[in-house]
Scaffold this motif. Sequence first.
Motif, PDB file in Angstrom:
ATOM      1  N   LEU A  75      10.940  15.493 -12.642  1.00  9.16           N
ATOM      2  CA  LEU A  75      11.767  15.080 -11.505  1.00  9.16           C
ATOM      3  C   LEU A  75      11.022  15.215 -10.186  1.00  9.16           C
ATOM      4  O   LEU A  75      11.591  14.967  -9.125  1.00  9.16           O
ATOM      5  CB  LEU A  75      13.048  15.915 -11.458  1.00  9.16           C
ATOM      6  N   ALA A  76       9.758  15.613 -10.246  1.00  4.43           N
ATOM      7  CA  ALA A  76       9.006  15.756  -8.999  1.00  4.43           C
ATOM      8  C   ALA A  76       8.798  14.378  -8.386  1.00  4.43           C
ATOM      9  O   ALA A  76       8.580  13.400  -9.088  1.00  4.43           O
ATOM     10  CB  ALA A  76       7.667  16.413  -9.267  1.00  4.43           C
ATOM     11  N   GLU A  77       8.896  14.287  -7.082  1.00  8.73           N
ATOM     12  CA  GLU A  77       8.611  13.042  -6.379  1.00  8.73           C
ATOM     13  C   GLU A  77       7.805  13.406  -5.131  1.00  8.73           C
ATOM     14  O   GLU A  77       7.670  14.576  -4.807  1.00  8.73           O
ATOM     15  CB  GLU A  77       9.899  12.271  -6.081  1.00  8.73           C
ATOM     16  N   PRO A  78       7.247  12.385  -4.454  1.00  4.33           N
ATOM     17  CA  PRO A  78       6.275  12.691  -3.390  1.00  4.33           C
ATOM     18  C   PRO A  78       6.809  13.614  -2.315  1.00  4.33           C
ATOM     19  O   PRO A  78       6.049  14.285  -1.641  1.00  4.33           O
ATOM     20  CB  PRO A  78       5.966  11.317  -2.792  1.00  4.33           C
ATOM     21  N   ALA A 121       0.829  -1.209   0.000  1.00  2.67           N
ATOM     22  CA  ALA A 121       0.000   0.000   0.000  1.00  2.67           C
ATOM     23  C   ALA A 121       0.862   1.256   0.000  1.00  2.67           C
ATOM     24  O   ALA A 121       0.564   2.223  -0.705  1.00  2.67           O
ATOM     25  CB  ALA A 121      -0.926  -0.013   1.209  1.00  2.67           C
ATOM     26  N   CYS A 122       1.957   1.250   0.776  1.00  2.00           N
ATOM     27  CA  CYS A 122       2.828   2.431   0.803  1.00  2.00           C
ATOM     28  C   CYS A 122       3.476   2.658  -0.558  1.00  2.00           C
ATOM     29  O   CYS A 122       3.559   3.791  -1.031  1.00  2.00           O
ATOM     30  CB  CYS A 122       3.915   2.280   1.864  1.00  2.00           C
ATOM     31  N   GLY A 123       3.938   1.574  -1.189  1.00  2.00           N
ATOM     32  CA  GLY A 123       4.514   1.711  -2.525  1.00  2.00           C
ATOM     33  C   GLY A 123       3.504   2.298  -3.498  1.00  2.00           C
ATOM     34  O   GLY A 123       3.820   3.174  -4.303  1.00  2.00           O
ATOM     35  N   GLY A 124       2.263   1.810  -3.426  1.00  2.00           N
ATOM     36  CA  GLY A 124       1.202   2.334  -4.283  1.00  2.00           C
ATOM     37  C   GLY A 124       0.945   3.806  -4.024  1.00  2.00           C
ATOM     38  O   GLY A 124       0.812   4.602  -4.959  1.00  2.00           O
ATOM     39  N   LEU A 125       0.885   4.183  -2.742  1.00  2.00           N
ATOM     40  CA  LEU A 125       0.639   5.585  -2.391  1.00  2.00           C
ATOM     41  C   LEU A 125       1.755   6.483  -2.921  1.00  2.00           C
ATOM     42  O   LEU A 125       1.491   7.567  -3.465  1.00  2.00           O
ATOM     43  CB  LEU A 125       0.562   5.729  -0.865  1.00  2.00           C
ATOM     44  N   LEU A 126       3.006   6.037  -2.755  1.00  2.00           N
ATOM     45  CA  LEU A 126       4.129   6.871  -3.191  1.00  2.00           C
ATOM     46  C   LEU A 126       4.132   7.041  -4.707  1.00  2.00           C
ATOM     47  O   LEU A 126       4.360   8.137  -5.223  1.00  2.00           O
ATOM     48  CB  LEU A 126       5.448   6.249  -2.721  1.00  2.00           C
ATOM     49  N   ALA A 127       3.852   5.944  -5.428  1.00  2.00           N
ATOM     50  CA  ALA A 127       3.846   6.040  -6.891  1.00  2.00           C
ATOM     51  C   ALA A 127       2.699   6.930  -7.361  1.00  2.00           C
ATOM     52  O   ALA A 127       2.859   7.740  -8.283  1.00  2.00           O
ATOM     53  CB  ALA A 127       3.720   4.648  -7.496  1.00  2.00           C
ATOM     54  N   LEU A 128       1.549   6.805  -6.716  1.00  2.00           N
ATOM     55  CA  LEU A 128       0.390   7.631  -7.079  1.00  2.00           C
ATOM     56  C   LEU A 128       0.703   9.107  -6.843  1.00  2.00           C
ATOM     57  O   LEU A 128       0.455   9.960  -7.708  1.00  2.00           O
ATOM     58  CB  LEU A 128      -0.817   7.186  -6.248  1.00  2.00           C
ATOM     59  N   ALA A 129       1.289   9.404  -5.670  1.00  2.00           N
ATOM     60  CA  ALA A 129       1.656  10.785  -5.369  1.00  2.00           C
ATOM     61  C   ALA A 129       2.660  11.302  -6.394  1.00  2.00           C
ATOM     62  O   ALA A 129       2.587  12.460  -6.829  1.00  2.00           O
ATOM     63  CB  ALA A 129       2.236  10.884  -3.966  1.00  2.00           C
ATOM     64  N   GLY A 130       3.571  10.429  -6.817  1.00  2.00           N
ATOM     65  CA  GLY A 130       4.563  10.829  -7.817  1.00  2.00           C
ATOM     66  C   GLY A 130       3.913  11.229  -9.134  1.00  2.00           C
ATOM     67  O   GLY A 130       4.212  12.275  -9.700  1.00  2.00           O
TER      68      GLY A 130
END
Lengths: 327, 252
Positions: A85-88, A65-74
Amino acid sequence: MQSSRLVFPILLLVAPVCLLAGIGAGSAGLSLADVGNALLAGPSGGIAADIVWQLRLPRVLSAFACGGLLALAGVLLQVLLRNPLAEPYILGVSGGASVGALSAMALGAGVATANLGAFAGALASVALLLALGLGAGPWNAYRLLLTGVVLSAGYGALVSLLLALAPGEGLRGMLFWLMGDLSRAEHPGLVFATLATALAAASWQARALDVLALGELKAKSLGVAVNPLQARLYLLASLCAAAAVAEAGTIGFVGLIVPHFLRLLGLADHRRLLPASVLAGGIFLVLADTLARTLAAPQQLPVGALTALLGVPTLLFLLSERRRAAR
Amino acid sequence: MLRADRLTLAVPGRTLCRELSLALQPGQCWCVLGRNGAGKTTLLHALAGLSSPAAGSVCLDDRPLDAFPRRDLAKKTGVLLQDDAQPFWGTVMEYVLLGRYPHRHGLARLHAEDEAAAKSALAAMGMGDAISRAFSTLSGGERQRVRLAALLAQSPELYLLDEPLQHLDLAHQVETLNVLRHLADQGKTVLAVLHETAWAGRFFDHALLLGEDWHEAGPAADILGAASLERLYRCPMEEVTTERGRYFIPRV
């Protein structure tokens, strides 16, 4: 590109395999059959079931779930800030969370309080950035980005101070938190609920995201109410990053690399890119965390170091492949 | 259709045009000519409702632009911007379908109508064979034709185009101008910012000349001439008349 149509079904097949492998791997090795039996037997079915239900399952689900959240935010922030180059964490969400969590740890708080401190710090940083970066004026992605970067530098200084002043015995826990630590992950249900809500909310805007990705003026000319959309996206992305950082500490690279990886495979349509990013981010972090638990077992490695170690060569390889294909 | 009333345009530190009034009617094909930095793009953005003028008002069908919900405005007014701000990662077809955004709702699946509009727009721009190519692999001129196709797929009533002929070779310039002319003949309204002065008298029935502290608007027959273009560009011009129309070229 027809190959891009295959990406989502492949991810959908790989995800459960990856979750099962993550549950099976560890210092007490369990075969696939053991895992299956334990899962079917329910939470109270002996030692193997205890390991699976108490330890591995929550952790693997949290990682996913955390991986999914981070990729979605990215994905959302890359569109919002018009910056690949933006990241969460670029807007200081993780910095605020770090200050919150480390302060709580320095005061001797337990895991739950530290996680709460991280979430509070992340939300406070979002509010601060909105107040400073937007002021009274119209939405300006460039000013927001700069303000976020400057605030992050400030948080970095505070984190250094906290580390310098921290008592020796707490230092290791703090450093692990800063590099991402899923051993403290205890609320897979909560992060999954956040992920599902955020994915649904983002997917509802998928068409508008397609258009906004081409630039604000273009989006406006095609009928998108740009400023309200940007505000919604910013809040959504911040919520994703805050939930992930509160659960697992700061894990770099997932939010940057996963959306790029999928775009390089030809996924541009956000209706497919958003769910595919969630799956790929989840798979990526489960893999990284499984390696972090097993490579130097019984010692655990910081998962943030592994996401970078896996991510850097993958992205470099894809970039060079793409250049070769373009030639 | 579109009426601009005593429009004053400004960019930070500079006033570009004062008290410009303009009325575009269905079936008209306008060209906007002027030197670099004269305010052509700023005017186009104001007419499209993408930016607010410093003073004056713009009305579409007698209703001020800012009274329109964005999506309704996009159904009536289509804009070709000079550039895309960002790279596009998808295919040519996906790009053109973005033009259908104002007509599509929520996450509803692609209608046959959207796909048909996109395909015929690509065919009209001579890009019908490229639908599954990656947009990023196209040349500058091919991208421009796909961008034009996206505007055609949007199928608005009013077409506002910023340098539609940029990057195009001569044959595709003529093809594009024919498409614009055809739109006007069908009763659409067209306004294009141009640098290709040679075509202005041949394909456009109305013209707006944006000088530094003056402007002139009206039927091309009255407004366009070697003398007025010389005044506009500060470059000697001459007119070549053939049985097909008038062409303006520099006298150098």
